[in-house]
Design an enzyme around this catalytic site. Structure first.
Site, PDB file in Angstrom:
ATOM      1  N   HIS A  18       0.871  -1.173   0.000  1.00 30.87           N
ATOM      2  CA  HIS A  18       0.000   0.000   0.000  1.00 30.87           C
ATOM      3  C   HIS A  18       0.910   1.225   0.000  1.00 30.87           C
ATOM      4  O   HIS A  18       2.119   1.122   0.224  1.00 30.87           O
ATOM      5  CB  HIS A  18      -0.879   0.000   1.244  1.00 30.87           C
ATOM      6  CG  HIS A  18      -2.024  -0.956   1.165  1.00 30.87           C
ATOM      7  ND1 HIS A  18      -3.092  -0.883   2.019  1.00 30.87           N
ATOM      8  CD2 HIS A  18      -2.277  -2.008   0.339  1.00 30.87           C
ATOM      9  CE1 HIS A  18      -3.965  -1.827   1.727  1.00 30.87           C
ATOM     10  NE2 HIS A  18      -3.488  -2.540   0.716  1.00 30.87           N
ATOM     11  N   GLU A  31       1.407   3.794   2.053  1.00 34.55           N
ATOM     12  CA  GLU A  31       2.152   4.098   3.281  1.00 34.55           C
ATOM     13  C   GLU A  31       3.256   3.071   3.507  1.00 34.55           C
ATOM     14  O   GLU A  31       4.368   3.425   3.907  1.00 34.55           O
ATOM     15  CB  GLU A  31       1.211   4.132   4.496  1.00 34.55           C
ATOM     16  CG  GLU A  31       0.119   5.165   4.383  1.00 34.55           C
ATOM     17  CD  GLU A  31      -1.162   4.662   3.730  1.00 34.55           C
ATOM     18  OE1 GLU A  31      -2.219   5.264   3.968  1.00 34.55           O
ATOM     19  OE2 GLU A  31      -1.118   3.657   2.971  1.00 34.55           O
ATOM     20  N   SER A  83      -7.397   7.685   3.658  1.00 36.90           N
ATOM     21  CA  SER A  83      -7.393   7.214   5.044  1.00 36.90           C
ATOM     22  C   SER A  83      -6.701   5.854   5.128  1.00 36.90           C
ATOM     23  O   SER A  83      -7.009   4.949   4.354  1.00 36.90           O
ATOM     24  CB  SER A  83      -8.844   7.118   5.524  1.00 36.90           C
ATOM     25  OG  SER A  83      -8.913   6.791   6.884  1.00 36.90           O
ATOM     26  N   CYS A  99      -5.590   2.131   5.870  1.00 41.73           N
ATOM     27  CA  CYS A  99      -6.232   0.871   6.235  1.00 41.73           C
ATOM     28  C   CYS A  99      -5.647   0.372   7.561  1.00 41.73           C
ATOM     29  O   CYS A  99      -4.719   0.962   8.113  1.00 41.73           O
ATOM     30  CB  CYS A  99      -6.010  -0.163   5.134  1.00 41.73           C
ATOM     31  SG  CYS A  99      -4.306  -0.784   5.078  1.00 41.73           S
ATOM     32  N   CYS A 147      -1.788  -0.284   7.372  1.00 33.87           N
ATOM     33  CA  CYS A 147      -0.985   0.936   7.367  1.00 33.87           C
ATOM     34  C   CYS A 147      -1.104   1.677   8.698  1.00 33.87           C
ATOM     35  O   CYS A 147      -0.125   2.248   9.187  1.00 33.87           O
ATOM     36  CB  CYS A 147      -1.386   1.813   6.187  1.00 33.87           C
ATOM     37  SG  CYS A 147      -1.045   0.993   4.597  1.00 33.87           S
TER      38      CYS A 147
END
Length: 149
Positions: free
Chosen positions: A52, A54, A79, A81, A84
């Site tokens: 992902h 991040e 936002s 998950c 992350c």
């Protein structure tokens, strides 16, 4: 630089990811006013379950002393998950700036409950980027957030 200025690094990464055929989510790690790493969702490009935005950004930052993370701000276009969010908590990153959370609401409540400052910019460009992506690639989006079609 302001949060909106630093946020542009994450947004640029999101666009880069989409241009490469991936999911348009980007991140940037800023410490003491300096961008030390950027990244974008590369699950498609790398065939990865964990890249992902991040996570990719943290990977690109490399190994850093705990004190560096503890002075950092994570900028992310969406936002974070649960995965992350967990990485942010693990490394004690004290501040997260989120582009938008209308498309997906991740672990913001958990971050706040653990003392992380969470700022949501509600950035219209990020929201449109995600909405356009979801219309074009609903199966890929559901896969990314762990949902069935």
């Amino acid at each position: 630089m302001s949060d909106k200025d630093n946020y542009q690094f994450a947004l640029t990464e999101a666009k880069k990811g989409r241009a490469a055929g991936g999911i348009p989510i980007g991140g940037a790690l800023v410490v003491d006013g300096k961008v030390i790493a950027v990244g974008h969702n590369q699950r498609v490009q790398q065939g990865s379950a964990i890249h992902h935005a991040e996570m990719n950004c943290l990977e690109n930052a490399g190994r850093l002393p705990a004190t560096v993370y503890q002075r950092a701000t994570m900028y992310t276009t969406l936002s974070p998950c649960d995965m992350c969010t967990g990485a942010i908590l693990l490394y004690k990153i004290p501040r997260v700036v989120i582009g938008e959370n209308r498309t997906f609401l991740g672990g913001e409540a958990l971050l706040k409950s653990r003392g992380v400052e969470v700022i949501v910019l509600d950035d219209a460009e990020s929201y449109k980027l995600m909405q356009d992506f979801i219309v074009a690639e609903p199966t890929l989006w559901n896969e990314d957030i762990g949902e069935e079609d």
